[in-house]
Motif scaffolding. Structure first.
Motif, PDB file in Angstrom:
ATOM      1  N   ARG A  86       0.830  -1.208   0.000  1.00  0.00           N
ATOM      2  CA  ARG A  86       0.000   0.000   0.000  1.00  0.00           C
ATOM      3  C   ARG A  86       0.865   1.260   0.000  1.00  0.00           C
ATOM      4  NH1 ARG A  86      -5.100   1.722   0.849  1.00  0.00           N
ATOM      5  NH2 ARG A  86      -5.415   3.648   2.009  1.00  0.00           N
ATOM      6  N   VAL A  87       1.960   1.221   0.730  1.00  0.00           N
ATOM      7  CA  VAL A  87       2.865   2.376   0.788  1.00  0.00           C
ATOM      8  C   VAL A  87       3.380   2.717  -0.606  1.00  0.00           C
ATOM      9  CG1 VAL A  87       5.134   3.165   1.585  1.00  0.00           C
ATOM     10  CG2 VAL A  87       3.557   2.067   3.191  1.00  0.00           C
ATOM     11  N   VAL A  88       3.844   1.703  -1.353  1.00  0.00           N
ATOM     12  CA  VAL A  88       4.435   1.985  -2.669  1.00  0.00           C
ATOM     13  C   VAL A  88       3.375   2.216  -3.739  1.00  0.00           C
ATOM     14  CG1 VAL A  88       6.543   0.728  -2.114  1.00  0.00           C
ATOM     15  CG2 VAL A  88       4.684  -0.483  -3.284  1.00  0.00           C
ATOM     16  N   GLU A  89       2.180   1.680  -3.542  1.00  0.00           N
ATOM     17  CA  GLU A  89       1.128   1.856  -4.549  1.00  0.00           C
ATOM     18  C   GLU A  89       0.364   3.163  -4.377  1.00  0.00           C
ATOM     19  OE1 GLU A  89      -0.384  -2.412  -6.231  1.00  0.00           O
ATOM     20  OE2 GLU A  89      -1.365  -1.661  -4.406  1.00  0.00           O
ATOM     21  N   LYS A  90       0.162   3.612  -3.117  1.00  0.00           N
ATOM     22  CA  LYS A  90      -0.719   4.751  -2.888  1.00  0.00           C
ATOM     23  C   LYS A  90      -0.116   5.852  -2.022  1.00  0.00           C
ATOM     24  CE  LYS A  90      -5.400   3.247  -3.762  1.00  0.00           C
ATOM     25  NZ  LYS A  90      -6.797   3.351  -3.281  1.00  0.00           N
ATOM     26  N   LEU A  91       0.505   5.487  -0.907  1.00  0.00           N
ATOM     27  CA  LEU A  91       0.843   6.508   0.089  1.00  0.00           C
ATOM     28  C   LEU A  91       2.049   7.359  -0.291  1.00  0.00           C
ATOM     29  CD1 LEU A  91       0.229   4.495   3.381  1.00  0.00           C
ATOM     30  CD2 LEU A  91      -1.328   6.001   2.142  1.00  0.00           C
ATOM     31  N   GLU A  92       3.032   6.761  -0.955  1.00  0.00           N
ATOM     32  CA  GLU A  92       4.215   7.531  -1.316  1.00  0.00           C
ATOM     33  C   GLU A  92       3.934   8.494  -2.465  1.00  0.00           C
ATOM     34  OE1 GLU A  92       7.413   8.279  -0.647  1.00  0.00           O
ATOM     35  OE2 GLU A  92       7.159   7.342   1.315  1.00  0.00           O
ATOM     36  N   ASN A  93       4.854   9.442  -2.630  1.00  0.00           N
ATOM     37  CA  ASN A  93       4.782  10.397  -3.737  1.00  0.00           C
ATOM     38  C   ASN A  93       3.483  11.205  -3.689  1.00  0.00           C
ATOM     39  OD1 ASN A  93       5.669  11.712  -6.070  1.00  0.00           O
ATOM     40  ND2 ASN A  93       4.793  10.161  -7.432  1.00  0.00           N
ATOM     41  N   GLU A  94       3.194  11.712  -2.469  1.00  0.00           N
ATOM     42  CA  GLU A  94       2.015  12.570  -2.270  1.00  0.00           C
ATOM     43  C   GLU A  94       0.726  11.912  -2.735  1.00  0.00           C
ATOM     44  OE1 GLU A  94       2.374  15.393  -0.562  1.00  0.00           O
ATOM     45  OE2 GLU A  94       4.485  14.857  -0.411  1.00  0.00           O
ATOM     46  N   GLY A  95       0.598  10.622  -2.461  1.00  0.00           N
ATOM     47  CA  GLY A  95      -0.627   9.920  -2.798  1.00  0.00           C
ATOM     48  C   GLY A  95      -0.693   9.380  -4.209  1.00  0.00           C
ATOM     49  N   GLU A  96       0.376   9.575  -4.985  1.00  0.00           N
ATOM     50  CA  GLU A  96       0.394   9.094  -6.367  1.00  0.00           C
ATOM     51  C   GLU A  96       0.986   7.681  -6.468  1.00  0.00           C
ATOM     52  OE1 GLU A  96      -0.924  10.518  -8.879  1.00  0.00           O
ATOM     53  OE2 GLU A  96      -1.275  12.556  -8.156  1.00  0.00           O
ATOM     54  N   GLY A  97       1.738   7.259  -5.441  1.00  0.00           N
ATOM     55  CA  GLY A  97       2.413   5.968  -5.504  1.00  0.00           C
ATOM     56  C   GLY A  97       3.675   6.040  -6.340  1.00  0.00           C
ATOM     57  N   LEU A  98       4.445   4.958  -6.339  1.00  0.00           N
ATOM     58  CA  LEU A  98       5.732   4.933  -7.035  1.00  0.00           C
ATOM     59  C   LEU A  98       5.659   4.245  -8.400  1.00  0.00           C
ATOM     60  CD1 LEU A  98       8.076   4.007  -4.024  1.00  0.00           C
ATOM     61  CD2 LEU A  98       7.525   6.289  -4.931  1.00  0.00           C
ATOM     62  N   ASN A  99       4.509   3.663  -8.732  1.00  0.00           N
ATOM     63  CA  ASN A  99       4.342   2.951  -9.996  1.00  0.00           C
ATOM     64  C   ASN A  99       5.469   1.938 -10.223  1.00  0.00           C
ATOM     65  OD1 ASN A  99       2.959   2.323 -12.383  1.00  0.00           O
ATOM     66  ND2 ASN A  99       4.212   3.730 -13.602  1.00  0.00           N
ATOM     67  N   LEU A 100       5.695   1.091  -9.243  1.00  0.00           N
ATOM     68  CA  LEU A 100       6.725   0.068  -9.357  1.00  0.00           C
ATOM     69  C   LEU A 100       6.284  -1.039 -10.306  1.00  0.00           C
ATOM     70  CD1 LEU A 100       7.799  -0.347  -5.608  1.00  0.00           C
ATOM     71  CD2 LEU A 100       8.711   1.230  -7.321  1.00  0.00           C
ATOM     72  N   THR A 101       7.237  -1.834 -10.742  1.00  0.00           N
ATOM     73  CA  THR A 101       6.919  -2.950 -11.631  1.00  0.00           C
ATOM     74  C   THR A 101       6.127  -4.011 -10.872  1.00  0.00           C
ATOM     75  OG1 THR A 101       8.997  -4.072 -11.102  1.00  0.00           O
ATOM     76  CG2 THR A 101       8.991  -2.597 -13.010  1.00  0.00           C
TER      77      THR A 101
END
Length: 342
Positions: A134-149
């Motif tokens: 959830r952190v990498v998908e939604k919470l990081e980057n001001e709520g945009e997520g990191l769009n990881l693979t």
């Protein structure tokens, strides 16, 4: 382009069953980098994230230790990465993918280690691996997520093994690199928690059962080397079907884990502080669930995502806190201040 050269090198050098960077997939398409592969970019995005920086002030086992040499959640993450990369390189698997998963696997841990996780589980379906995702998908980057693979996110979600079998029918990472993290996480914390417990005087080297040291080794270096070599050799022998190790090494490692639970994790010096930590996390969770408008990002993320549950907002906020920030907020909210008469 440099990236294409790296991808060509991977095709020539990595094992046929390795995950190649050119096969990386993202849910949101984006332009490729000219220099870095997709997994290198994922690693860098996690490394530069705020959640990663907070790991340095989150408990591994011992809360707010006065000594400089006790592990934190950040040093644990780095040790997992080192062990996992050693295995990946020996097996000619993708080190960049392994490193990215390692850096992201514990981003969802609460303050005060598993004490905080215990409390947030009571408030819902919290699990640190799911929350890391959830952190990498939604919470990081001001709520945009990191769009990881997809491959990195899969490894993060499925890294937590618990007491499940080494090869489980459900919950196995889709890549061999993800399976390495699943084992490296165990190798790292069992050995460094043992070392920290000895440094703290909770146990001594002599307390470790001889049936364990006779198989794994007497020192941390010997134990890690024994387990890592077993993983490498056993995986080659089974033709890379799974990341595995010899049964006797696996059994000895789990006997060491059980020894830690009985003599360290459940010992009075540790549990006495964890009970206090649970009270702090519980109070903060309940407070912010009722006073969700005080959560800094609540309304900002409401605009991005639409409907937002106050309970989930409280989980997101409290889980992201470091130990010292949680204590600071607890003090501000629940500890009365002296009245200064002017």
């Amino acid at each position: 382009m440099i990236r294409e050269n790296i991808e060509n090198i991977e095709e020539k050098y990595l094992h046929p069953k390795a995950t190649k960077s050119k096969d990386a997939k993202r849910e949101r398409e984006e332009k490729e980098c000219n220099i870095r592969t997709a997994f290198q970019r994922d690693r860098d995005r996690i490394l530069h994230s705020k959640a990663f920086r907070r790991l340095k002030h989150k408990t591994q086992v011992f809360m707010a230790p006065e000594g400089d040499h006790y592990r934190t959640r950040l040093t644990h993450t780095l040790e997992v990465s080192q062990i996992a990369r050693t295995i990946a390189r020996a097996l000619r698997l993708n080190e960049d993918l392994v490193e990215a998963i390692a850096y992201g696997h514990d981003l969802g841990h609460t303050p005060f280690g598993h004490a905080g996780e215990f409390i947030l589980k009571e408030g819902g379906s919290y699990h640190h691996a799911k929350h890391s995702l959830r952190v990498v998908e939604k919470l990081e980057n001001e709520g945009e997520g990191l769009n990881l693979t997809i491959q990195v996110k899969d490894g993060i979600l499925k890294h937590s093994k618990g007491k499940s079998p080494l090869i489980a029918e459900n919950g196995m990472p889709q890549t061999l690199e993800g399976q390495i993290i699943r084992i490296a996480d165990k190798i790292a914390y069992i050995n460094h928690d043992l070392e920290d417990a000895i440094r703290a005087g909770i146990i001594s080297y002599q307390d470790i059962p001889k049936e364990i040291t006779s198989i794994l080794g007497k020192t941390k270096s010997e134990r890690i080397t024994t387990i890592v070599l077993s993983v490498i050799n056993s995986t080659i022998e089974n033709d890379y079907k799974y990341i595995v190790m010899e049964d006797k090494i696996y059994d000895a490692m789990y006997k060491l884990r059980d020894f830690l639970f009985e003599n360290v994790y459940n010992s009075k010096p540790v549990t006495s502080q964890l009970d206090k930590a649970k009270s702090v996390v519980k109070a903060l969770f309940e407070y912010y669930a009722k006073n969700y408008w005080e959560i800094p990002f609540y309304y900002k993320y409401l605009d991005k995502w639409g409907e937002y549950n106050p309970i989930q907002a409280s989980v997101d906020y409290v889980a992201g806190m470091t130990d010292r920030f949680a204590i600071k907020k607890y003090t501000e909210i629940f500890i009365p201040k002296g009245w200064a008469v002017i």
